[in-house]
Design a protein around this motif. Structure first.
Motif, PDB file in Angstrom:
ATOM      1  N   GLN A   1       2.121  -5.300  -4.916  1.00  0.00           N
ATOM      2  CA  GLN A   1       0.844  -6.015  -4.945  1.00  0.00           C
ATOM      3  C   GLN A   1      -0.297  -5.113  -4.483  1.00  0.00           C
ATOM      4  O   GLN A   1      -1.376  -5.103  -5.074  1.00  0.00           O
ATOM      5  CB  GLN A   1       0.919  -7.251  -4.048  1.00  0.00           C
ATOM      6  N   ARG A   2      -0.045  -4.394  -3.415  1.00  0.00           N
ATOM      7  CA  ARG A   2      -1.061  -3.483  -2.872  1.00  0.00           C
ATOM      8  C   ARG A   2      -1.473  -2.444  -3.912  1.00  0.00           C
ATOM      9  O   ARG A   2      -2.662  -2.231  -4.171  1.00  0.00           O
ATOM     10  CB  ARG A   2      -0.497  -2.787  -1.637  1.00  0.00           C
ATOM     11  N   ASP A   3      -0.487  -1.793  -4.524  1.00  0.00           N
ATOM     12  CA  ASP A   3      -0.797  -0.738  -5.488  1.00  0.00           C
ATOM     13  C   ASP A   3      -1.501  -1.292  -6.719  1.00  0.00           C
ATOM     14  O   ASP A   3      -2.405  -0.652  -7.269  1.00  0.00           O
ATOM     15  CB  ASP A   3       0.490  -0.013  -5.889  1.00  0.00           C
ATOM     16  N   LYS A   4      -1.089  -2.473  -7.156  1.00  0.00           N
ATOM     17  CA  LYS A   4      -1.740  -3.074  -8.330  1.00  0.00           C
ATOM     18  C   LYS A   4      -3.205  -3.367  -8.028  1.00  0.00           C
ATOM     19  O   LYS A   4      -4.086  -3.128  -8.865  1.00  0.00           O
ATOM     20  CB  LYS A   4      -1.027  -4.347  -8.757  1.00  0.00           C
ATOM     21  N   PHE A   5      -3.488  -3.900  -6.840  1.00  0.00           N
ATOM     22  CA  PHE A   5      -4.873  -4.183  -6.476  1.00  0.00           C
ATOM     23  C   PHE A   5      -5.691  -2.896  -6.477  1.00  0.00           C
ATOM     24  O   PHE A   5      -6.800  -2.848  -7.027  1.00  0.00           O
ATOM     25  CB  PHE A   5      -4.948  -4.845  -5.102  1.00  0.00           C
ATOM     26  N   ILE A   6      -5.166  -1.845  -5.865  1.00  0.00           N
ATOM     27  CA  ILE A   6      -5.908  -0.582  -5.777  1.00  0.00           C
ATOM     28  C   ILE A   6      -6.170  -0.016  -7.164  1.00  0.00           C
ATOM     29  O   ILE A   6      -7.277   0.438  -7.477  1.00  0.00           O
ATOM     30  CB  ILE A   6      -5.128   0.430  -4.914  1.00  0.00           C
ATOM     31  N   GLN A   7      -5.151  -0.031  -8.016  1.00  0.00           N
ATOM     32  CA  GLN A   7      -5.312   0.511  -9.370  1.00  0.00           C
ATOM     33  C   GLN A   7      -6.322  -0.288 -10.173  1.00  0.00           C
ATOM     34  O   GLN A   7      -7.189   0.289 -10.845  1.00  0.00           O
ATOM     35  CB  GLN A   7      -3.948   0.527 -10.069  1.00  0.00           C
ATOM     36  N   ASP A   8      -6.240  -1.625 -10.098  1.00  0.00           N
ATOM     37  CA  ASP A   8      -7.202  -2.461 -10.825  1.00  0.00           C
ATOM     38  C   ASP A   8      -8.601  -2.299 -10.242  1.00  0.00           C
ATOM     39  O   ASP A   8      -9.599  -2.254 -10.978  1.00  0.00           O
ATOM     40  CB  ASP A   8      -6.775  -3.930 -10.766  1.00  0.00           C
ATOM     41  N   TRP A   9      -8.692  -2.220  -8.925  1.00  0.00           N
ATOM     42  CA  TRP A   9      -9.988  -2.114  -8.244  1.00  0.00           C
ATOM     43  C   TRP A   9     -10.701  -0.843  -8.698  1.00  0.00           C
ATOM     44  O   TRP A   9     -11.872  -0.876  -9.096  1.00  0.00           O
ATOM     45  CB  TRP A   9      -9.772  -2.103  -6.737  1.00  0.00           C
ATOM     46  N   TYR A  10      -9.995   0.281  -8.648  1.00  0.00           N
ATOM     47  CA  TYR A  10     -10.634   1.546  -9.017  1.00  0.00           C
ATOM     48  C   TYR A  10     -10.919   1.619 -10.516  1.00  0.00           C
ATOM     49  O   TYR A  10     -11.967   2.142 -10.941  1.00  0.00           O
ATOM     50  CB  TYR A  10      -9.781   2.739  -8.584  1.00  0.00           C
ATOM     51  N   PHE A  11     -10.032   1.091 -11.339  1.00  0.00           N
ATOM     52  CA  PHE A  11     -10.261   1.134 -12.780  1.00  0.00           C
ATOM     53  C   PHE A  11     -11.552   0.401 -13.143  1.00  0.00           C
ATOM     54  O   PHE A  11     -12.383   0.919 -13.900  1.00  0.00           O
ATOM     55  CB  PHE A  11      -9.082   0.521 -13.531  1.00  0.00           C
ATOM     56  N   HIS A  12     -11.739  -0.777 -12.592  1.00  0.00           N
ATOM     57  CA  HIS A  12     -12.914  -1.562 -12.959  1.00  0.00           C
ATOM     58  C   HIS A  12     -14.176  -1.051 -12.261  1.00  0.00           C
ATOM     59  O   HIS A  12     -15.285  -1.236 -12.787  1.00  0.00           O
ATOM     60  CB  HIS A  12     -12.658  -3.037 -12.667  1.00  0.00           C
ATOM     61  N   ARG A  13     -14.030  -0.401 -11.101  1.00  0.00           N
ATOM     62  CA  ARG A  13     -15.202   0.222 -10.478  1.00  0.00           C
ATOM     63  C   ARG A  13     -15.688   1.392 -11.331  1.00  0.00           C
ATOM     64  O   ARG A  13     -16.890   1.525 -11.603  1.00  0.00           O
ATOM     65  CB  ARG A  13     -14.839   0.707  -9.072  1.00  0.00           C
ATOM     66  N   VAL A  14     -14.764   2.257 -11.742  1.00  0.00           N
ATOM     67  CA  VAL A  14     -15.136   3.409 -12.564  1.00  0.00           C
ATOM     68  C   VAL A  14     -15.635   2.940 -13.929  1.00  0.00           C
ATOM     69  O   VAL A  14     -16.622   3.459 -14.462  1.00  0.00           O
ATOM     70  CB  VAL A  14     -13.933   4.359 -12.715  1.00  0.00           C
ATOM     71  N   LYS A  15     -14.959   1.961 -14.493  1.00  0.00           N
ATOM     72  CA  LYS A  15     -15.366   1.410 -15.791  1.00  0.00           C
ATOM     73  C   LYS A  15     -16.799   0.888 -15.722  1.00  0.00           C
ATOM     74  O   LYS A  15     -17.600   1.084 -16.650  1.00  0.00           O
ATOM     75  CB  LYS A  15     -14.403   0.293 -16.179  1.00  0.00           C
ATOM     76  N   ARG A  16     -17.152   0.247 -14.616  1.00  0.00           N
ATOM     77  CA  ARG A  16     -18.502  -0.302 -14.456  1.00  0.00           C
ATOM     78  C   ARG A  16     -19.541   0.820 -14.413  1.00  0.00           C
ATOM     79  O   ARG A  16     -20.647   0.667 -14.935  1.00  0.00           O
ATOM     80  CB  ARG A  16     -18.562  -1.139 -13.180  1.00  0.00           C
ATOM     81  N   GLU A  17     -19.194   1.947 -13.816  1.00  0.00           N
ATOM     82  CA  GLU A  17     -20.124   3.075 -13.752  1.00  0.00           C
ATOM     83  C   GLU A  17     -20.456   3.609 -15.137  1.00  0.00           C
ATOM     84  O   GLU A  17     -21.529   4.182 -15.354  1.00  0.00           O
ATOM     85  CB  GLU A  17     -19.525   4.191 -12.892  1.00  0.00           C
ATOM     86  N   TYR A  18     -19.512   3.440 -16.080  1.00  0.00           N
ATOM     87  CA  TYR A  18     -19.718   3.932 -17.442  1.00  0.00           C
ATOM     88  C   TYR A  18     -20.070   2.790 -18.396  1.00  0.00           C
ATOM     89  O   TYR A  18     -19.698   2.814 -19.569  1.00  0.00           O
ATOM     90  CB  TYR A  18     -18.466   4.656 -17.928  1.00  0.00           C
TER      91      TYR A  18
END
Length: 927
Positions: free
Chosen positions: A335-352
């Motif tokens: 659960q922890r790793d999934k949250f981190i991966q989703d969190w960073y993916f959508h943060r970076v995606k938002r920047e672009y």
């Protein structure tokens, strides 16, 4: 699924070859039947028909092979089509029949679509993109009504469940219609409810569970509505809902249709969610609100209710109706790793600008992996990352500089620095106030709120709202006036985004009421102010009052972690209160400094607790002892060590009577030790099976505390080596999918273990959707998985059960394994020429003799292990079902090798040749 006996060592003749080919074609199903037709047409020179049948057979065969590879994608596509078609149809129906429902759902979506924890990350991420389903379970069996039985198709509340499963059960079982979801601060209770609202408001409840009931969601924040209830205890639930709906949007308030909610409540069509019972600050008011909720449940007995609270807040004002109490479980590694991966993916995606390409994915993956690696090598970060709020804060802190602190108090310090100043600098914004200046104001405000016993404040000094601090404006102004060359009003300080405190506060703009984004921020800032202003006496006063202690508990912990906690703990030792002593022990573990003499006094106090007749004092002392043992046994999980999955550690000492009593108290009537002198002596005369049950109980605790779902314990001592009946722990780790099986086996739940064994075998073979094992699945079953399952059965049964035990018994009575019947190289060479030999008058052993010999060996084996036949050999040996499911003996007095049952489907329908194939695979995996 059936192994044809003719496949094994037959006498080869032209006729037998025809029969063999025919049987093989029949086994191919539709494609085989089409090939038979093709052969038939070809023999009659009907070549066109023969060609069409052959092409069709190849096409069917190709589709049959292709579907297993793409069936998951097909399922997802069909699910997407059906769910969206349903959503569009419901939206259209709502517009045609009741425009209010569509507008109501739209407001709910606007209110819940963003991922935020009381203001953190406001507007940054979509909740739907980063939400990780929480696991919930009951802690002890005594909370379950004794008159409730749970058949296989219903869930067991003692097992960890996701909310989707619970929603399905709400419509099936009255026990699950009322849920009290309890959890520590920041465990995700409120976010869970908001996600439920979002899924229902967007008509996507099937994502929670394919069979999720169609309900109208209602979310009531108890901190917002409790004053209405206190002022009018007879106020109807429908009226409360209507008042809340009117405030959903400030710009375009929604006016509910008259009696719209009342009618749907009467029809049991609503899912009523009440969030934050513990956030009602006054004990008496909290109890009154709890009584009001009880009354509403009584008025609408068939409606579904969910209430959330911190455990201590609920204990002071529990619901009296039949309620299923569930505790939110900490995040596990997945659960922890999934949250981190989703969190960073959508943060970076938002920047672009929400564009996704290889560069976006690569950058997000690198940053996520960097954070995961830092967490993995820090025991304190691993513990903090089990909490969704703290994990979110860890991610926010990590993002700017890719580095982290590894203490909770340091993490809060860093996150506040990042939110107050760091993020503005990253964005290139200038700040009127430094982070230190902003914190100076906020910590004074936080301490005043703590002393006023409230979380809410307003800048309106004439506000009539109760339990709200109304002098905040003057306090903030006095602090701001101390900063030279800066002119900022209290309104600007609180409201303007560019000042930099907005992300630490949440507000209700229509009411002008503000709070810290989460109570833990208020508690942290208050602790900082107490340390800086040297007002430790404020914390010492809390030791004299249970209610005050509950309110100040986290502030005390934050304070101890920043300073010398010697005086604080020494003062706590003068109190006999169990809550005070428990807090003192916790502070001793987190304190920045602690005098050795005070630490020794605390240890002596706990040893006195072991001899106490007070159950709470005894429990605390025993818990401390057990915690100390587990910290040593699991030091590689707690220290900066990467634990291999096959790691094994043996405890250096035996379990004591005090520690064993904790297990006894949670599984039977709680009590202290009868013989206090035995408290720290090893337990004796404990049976192998009782020791297993202790290990099962301890495994569940450790999985929650360490967020390691695969951690297990078993008795390190064999019964023949343990005449005194002591318990010495052996810790090992298994893949997560086998954790539930290990628990069932250790707990002696043999039937559940047998059923779980078949389920995990389906999963390991990739046959979950089919629900049965093909003969090919058995012959190619993964050896690693087979060995894990077998060893769990063997170890937890002391060699009485297990696949390898069954295989040894089978071979001991003359059983024949696949490939061994024509074992010599010479015979294998001669097999293709047997039919020539018979044509010239030679005689080979009849195939009936071979089958009969194999079957008689199986008969002897099945008699020894106690499997009962359900058909007679002389009728048709290929159709024998090897065991009668109603006569399986799920106990330790069953014959050796009786369990686990070998089956290829859930209904026990297994032929004896399949058993032979499975035991052959066991032998192959052992060699």
């Amino acid at each position: 699924m059936t192994q044809n006996p003719q496949d094994q060592n037959i006498s080869i003749t032209p006729e037998s070859v025809k029969q063999l080919v025919k049987s093989k074609l029949i086994n191919f199903g539709i494609s085989g039947a089409l090939l038979l037709l093709a052969v038939h047409f070809a023999r009659n020179s009907e070549w066109k028909k023969a060609g069409l049948c052959a092409v069709a057979a190849v096409a069917v065969w190709f589709v049959k092979k292709l579907i297993p590879r793409i069936d998951q994608r097909i399922d997802k596509l069909l699910d997407w089509i059906f769910s969206n078609a349903e959503r569009l149809a419901l939206d259209l129906w709502a517009k045609l029949t009741s425009d209010f429902e569509g507008k109501y759902y739209q407001r709910l979506k606007f209110d819940c679509r963003e991922y935020e924890i009381r203001g953190i990350n406001r507007g940054a991420l979509q909740l739907e993109n980063v939400f990780v389903p929480l696991k919930m379970a009951q802690k002890v069996a005594e909370q379950i009504p004794q008159d409730i039985n749970y058949p296989r198709e219903l869930i067991n509340p003692l097992e960890q469940q996701e909310i989707g499963n619970l929603l399905v059960q709400m419509k099936r079982d009255v026990y699950f219609k009322r849920l009290a979801i309890l959890g520590a601060p920041g465990c995700g209770k409120s976010t869970l409810l908001r996600h439920i609202i979002l899924m229902y408001a967007t008509r996507k409840q099937r994502r929670l569970h394919p069979k999720a009931p169609k309900l109208i969601p209602v979310l009531l924040q108890l901190r917002d509505i409790y004053q209405e209830i206190i002022q009018n205890p007879e106020i109807p639930l429908a009226e409360i809902i209507e008042n809340t709906v009117k405030k959903l949007q400030a710009s375009e308030p929604l006016q509910p249709r008259k009696n719209w909610f009342a009618k749907r409540l009467r029809e049991s069509k609503c899912l009523v969610m009440l969030d934050g019972l513990d956030e009602i600050p006054d004990d008496e008011q909290r109890q009154n609100v709890s009584a009001w909720v009880d009354k509403q449940i009584g008025i609408y007995p068939d409606s579904c209710f969910i209430l959330t609270s911190r455990p201590e807040g609920y204990r002071q004002a529990p619901l009296t109706q039949n309620v299923c109490q569930l505790e939110v479980q900490p995040f596990i590694r997945e659960q922890r790793d999934k949250f981190i991966q989703d969190w960073y993916f959508h943060r970076v995606k938002r920047e672009y600008n929400n564009k996704v390409d290889l560069g976006v994915r690569d950058r997000a993956k690198k940053q996520a992996n960097n954070l995961i690696e830092q967490i993995e090598v820090s025991s304190s970060l691993k513990l903090m990352a089990r909490n969704p709020l703290l994990l979110n804060m860890i991610a926010i802190t990590h993002e700017p500089h890719q580095t982290l602190s590894n203490k909770r108090v340091d993490l809060y310090k860093e996150i506040c620095r990042v939110l107050l100043e760091g993020r503005q600098r990253v964005k290139g914004q200038t700040t009127l106030l430094s982070a230190e200046q902003k914190q100076s104001v906020l910590k004074s405000l936080a301490l005043e709120l703590m002393q006023q016993n409230t979380q809410a404040f307003t800048l309106d000094e004439f506000s009539r709202r109760e339990k709200t601090y109304k002098q905040a404006k003057s306090l903030i102004k006095d602090k701001l006036d101390r900063f030279p060359q800066v002119t900022i009003t209290p309104e600007d300080f609180i409201k303007k985004d560019d000042i930099g405190v907005r992300e630490l506060l949440s507000d209700k703009q229509q009411e002008g009421i503000y709070e810290f984004a989460h109570k833990t921020f208020q508690e942290y800032f208050a602790a900082v102010e107490i340390k800086d202003s040297r007002q430790e006496n404020l914390l010492l006063e809390a030791f004299n009052d249970e209610t005050k202690l509950a309110w100040w508990r986290e502030t005390i912990r934050f304070y101890a972690a920043q300073t010398d906690a010697s005086q604080l703990i020494a003062n706590a030792l003068n109190h006999a209160n169990i809550s005070v002593l428990a807090l003192a022990y916790q502070c001793s573990k987190e304190a920045q400094e602690l005098e050795p003499s005070v630490k020794q006094q605390l240890t002596a106090k706990l040893e006195q607790g072991l001899a106490s007749n007070n159950l709470a004092e005894f429990t605390l002392a025993a818990e401390v002892k057990l915690a100390d043992r587990m910290s040593q046994l699991n030091h590689d999980f707690l220290d900066e060590i990467n634990v291999e999955q096959d790691s094994i550690t043996v405890d250096s000492s035996y379990i004591t009577w005090a520690e064993y009593q904790l297990f006894f108290n949670e599984t039977s009537t709680p009590s202290t030790l009868a013989n206090k002198r035995q408290a720290q002596q090893p337990v004796t005369n404990i049976s192998f099976w009782d020791a297993n049950r202790f290990c099962a109980w301890l495994s569940l605790r450790s999985r929650q505390e360490l967020a390691e779902p695969g951690i297990c314990y078993r008795q390190a001592l064999k019964p023949e080596q343990n005449a005194d009946g002591k318990i010495q722990l052996l810790r090992f780790q298994i893949p997560t999918r086998y954790a539930q099986l290990a628990y069932y086996l250790a707990a002696g739940k043999w039937k559940e273990a047998d059923e779980e064994t078949f389920q995990v075998m389906l999963e390991a073979a990739g046959s979950e959707k089919h629900g049965f094992l093909e003969l090919e699945d058995i012959r190619e079953f993964p050896c690693e998985d087979l060995r894990i399952i077998d060893q769990l059965w063997v170890n937890y049964s002391n060699g009485h059960f297990g696949f390898s035990v069954q295989k040894d018994i089978y071979l001991s009575v003359g059983g024949i394994l696949e490939g061994s019947r024509t074992s010599s190289p010479f015979k294998k060479v001669l097999v293709p020429f047997q039919w020539i030999y018979t044509r010239f008058g030679g005689r080979v052993r009849d195939k009936e003799d071979e089958i009969n010999k194999a079957y008689k060996a199986y008969q002897r084996f099945s008699n020894i292990v106690g499997w009962n036949m359900s058909a007679i050999w002389s009728i048709d040996p290929t159709n024998i079902r090897f065991i009668d499911s109603s006569k399986v003996n799920y106990s330790t007095i069953a014959p050796k090798g009786h369990l686990p049952t070998i089956r290829d489907s859930i209904d026990f329908a297994t032929e004896w040749t399949t058993v032979m194939s499975f035991l052959s695979r066991v032998e192959a995996c052992q060699s």
